[in-house]
Design a protein around this motif. Structure first.
Motif: not given
Lengths: 490, 176
Positions: A338-347
């Protein structure tokens, strides 16, 4: 539910002597057409004793014949002991035991009349504690026999006894008693305990129907009509009323029936439907990341050197997973990135991995029990570059050197889920804190997970499970469903 | 409601629920429809007579099939001299296989109901003549203006069509 898988079966039959096969079909048809001689029946008996495939085939065809005959069977319109047709079909018992027959007619007639003409009690109120009853159509005193009708419990706890099922309800509940085998829960929650012999009890809800197979279960229907079904022990079938999707819950599963969907949640959690709604309304949002997104990818690896050929065509658009100690060369594991590079820093408050099981037509379902699947994450430092084209038994992330297996040191367990023997298709959901933590660590990069099966004792020809890939024409691709809340700077 | 009434109701309910299954079970051991009917009648009577021995809550299906098997064996031992039929060993084999794979065979029967409905009109006519009206193959041949052999062929073709349809249905459900 037991079943065989067609390609293997065809192959087995095909591999038999063609003449023998043709002879078998001739003899089978002769017996079913009632033209067979005793010699031919004897010959068929020899063949049936020699092969389970022949035996199954014969039973299947015999059932077909009887189904066609059953359509016109007199007992289908006479739902009691079919003694009335006895004179048309003389039998020794009838002729020689008139007393039994006469008694039977009398008792059956009385019983039938009683069951059809009188309003039948379907249940009894077993107990009630601090109950405040609302407007219903039924009496509410303890010990009262209840006919079909509606009960509304505003508050308090009450127990209703069906013949083989005890239903506990905690107000507010709106329930309709339909028969001794069926009720409809309009809203509220009930817990049902089914005694032996009570299998088949049905609880209808606005979205789904539950058919009990001998269990203890809980059902909660919210004001919108959505239902959560908790299986505490045993087995139950669930059918969505709109889309027709069916699934079997086994052991301790959970399903959620909304207007359009029926989903299982394999690992029981304390989250309730109400809680979920609350989560939906809180800060943050749910995002879905499939293996088709960005740099996502997927593929599977077979441990042995051989791959499917013409004899065993590989199903398209499936990730294959299998484990059998008996034939390790056909063990398979699936990798999903899964590509999570687009997810900004999140909880991440919640993480689910969703896979959709699809039929593979490979191996025998009856040879594999309810299967446990383990999902591992590849530790970031061992998440080597790979893609579906170069994935190979000697090249996959998490590989132990010089083997075709995973290295315990390179992976971490993220959770487990069960695929029932009876339902290898449909959606499977893994929700686990370990998965959440793993995904949390991978935000901003990629995460690779491995799906493995834990059924070491399954025979070599056991079923090969399949999960839809991103290219599957109808089924959902592997998907992460994450509840994310943007991290606020301190 | 007295205890006797309750027993009667429970028995009728269980028997009704299992009639179709019992018929399929008996029919698989005795292919002749009339014989299967007769054994079913006898089985029902024995079940009623012996119902007091049935432990409430235990497996009615297993008990009823055991009774049915005994009735089939009794029936065929009497008629064996007149009509060809399976021997006890084969009956046990068929019976055990059905018990062992009951869920699977049940799922086939469920799927079959739909497949029968899907038969094209011409095939449906043959089915009605043969099974619903109980006509002999010879009489169907007369009515349809075809040969006896052609009718047998058609009935076998229908068998194949239905079997394939069930396979297909189970396959779509991921079970085949």
């Amino acid at each position: 539910m037991t079943a065989w898988i067609k390609p293997y079966r065809r192959k087995d039959l095909a591999s038999m002597n063609i003449e023998q096969r043709e002879r078998y079909v001739f003899l089978r048809d002769a017996v079913l057409d009632r033209t067979a001689t005793q010699d031919e029946i004897d010959e068929l008996q020899t063949l049936l004793a020699s092969s389970n495939e022949f035996l199954d085939d014969y039973i299947e065809h015999a059932h077909q014949e009887s189904s066609l005959a059953w359509d016109a069977h007199p007992t289908t319109s006479q739902p009691s002991i079919p003694v009335s047709s006895a004179p048309d079909h003389p039998n020794w018992l009838w002729r020689y035991m008139p007393l039994i027959a006469a008694s039977l007619i009398f008792i059956a007639a009385v019983g039938w009349e009683w069951t059809t003409l009188q309003p039948q009690p379907v249940a009894t109120i077993l107990s009630s504690t601090n109950c405040q009853w609302g407007n219903g159509t039924l009496p509410t005193s303890v010990g009262q026999e209840l006919t079909s009708g509606r009960l509304r419990l505003i508050s308090g706890i009450a127990e209703i006894q069906f013949p083989k099922v005890t239903v506990s309800m905690e107000g507010p509940v709106d329930i309709e008693l339909i028969s001794s085998q069926r009720c409809r829960l309009h809203s509220g929650s009930i817990v049902g305990s089914v005694a032996k012999g009570g299998e088949g009890f049905v609880v209808e809800t606005p979205r789904a129907e539950i058919i009990d197979r001998g269990t203890k279960f809980g059902v909660f229907v919210d004001s919108a009509g959505d239902a959560r079904l908790d299986l505490m022990e045993g087995k139950m079938d669930v059918k969505h009323l709109t889309n027709g999707r069916q699934m079997t819950l086994d052991g301790s599963g959970r399903a959620y029936a909304s207007e359009h969907e029926l989903e299982t949640i394999s690992r029981p959690t304390n989250r309730t439907v109400t809680d979920q709604r609350r989560t939906d309304r809180s800060n943050g949002e749910f995002i879905h990341i499939s293996s088709a997104y960005g740099n996502g990818d997927e593929g599977d690896v077979t441990s042995g050197p051989r791959l499917e050929g013409n004899d065993f065509p590989r199903p398209d658009d499936a990730l294959l997973v299998k484990h059998s100690a008996e034939s390790p060369e056909w063990n398979r594991k699936a990798f999903i990135r899964f590509d999570l590079s687009g997810v900004t820093q999140s909880d991440i408050g919640e993480a689910e991995l969703r896979l959709e099981g699809i039929a593979t037509g490979m191996g025998y379902l009856s040879l594999v029990p309810d299967s446990q699947f383990k999902v591992f994450g590849i530790r970031p430092e061992h998440n080597i570059p790979w893609d579906s084209q170069d994935l190979h038994r000697e090249h996959f992330p998490g590989r132990r050197e010089n083997t075709y297996q995973l290295d315990d040191k390179k992976i971490e367990l993220l959770g487990e889920f069960t695929v029932p023997q009876s339902k290898p298709v449909g959606q499977f959901v893994l929700q686990d804190e370990r998965l959440k933590d793993f995904i949390q660590q991978a935000i901003g990069s990629t995460a690779t997970v491995v799906i493995t099966r834990v059924t070491p004792n399954a025979p070599s020809q056991s079923y090969v499970h399949g999960f839809a890939t991103r290219t599957h024409p109808t089924a959902n691709p592997p998907m992460l469903r994450l509840h994310v809340t943007p991290t606020t700077a301190d | 409601m007295s205890e006797t009434d309750q027993d009667t109701t429970e028995f009728i309910q269980l028997l009704t629920e299992h009639q179709r299954l019992l018929f399929h079970y008996i029919h698989s051991l005795i292919p002749a429809r009339n014989d299967a009917d007769e054994v079913l009648q006898e089985t029902n009577l024995v079940l009623w007579r012996e119902y007091h021995q049935f432990e409430s809550g235990s497996n009615f299906r297993a008990w009823a099939c055991t009774v049915a098997l005994n009735q089939v064996r009794a029936f065929t031992s009497k008629k064996r001299a007149k009509r060809p039929c399976f021997d006890t060993e084969t009956m046990m084999l068929i019976s055990e296989r059905q018990e062992h794979r009951s869920a699977y065979f049940d799922s086939r029967l469920d799927a079959l109901e739909n497949c029968i409905q899907k038969l094209p009109p011409r095939k449906r006519t043959f089915v009605d003549q043969r099974y619903r009206l109980g006509c002999s193959v010879e009489s169907i041949a007369n009515q349809m203006g075809s040969s006896v052999e052609a009718v047998y062929k058609m009935l076998r073709r229908i068998r194949t069509t239905l079997h394939d349809c069930v396979d297909q249905t189970l396959s779509q459900e991921g079970l085949g």
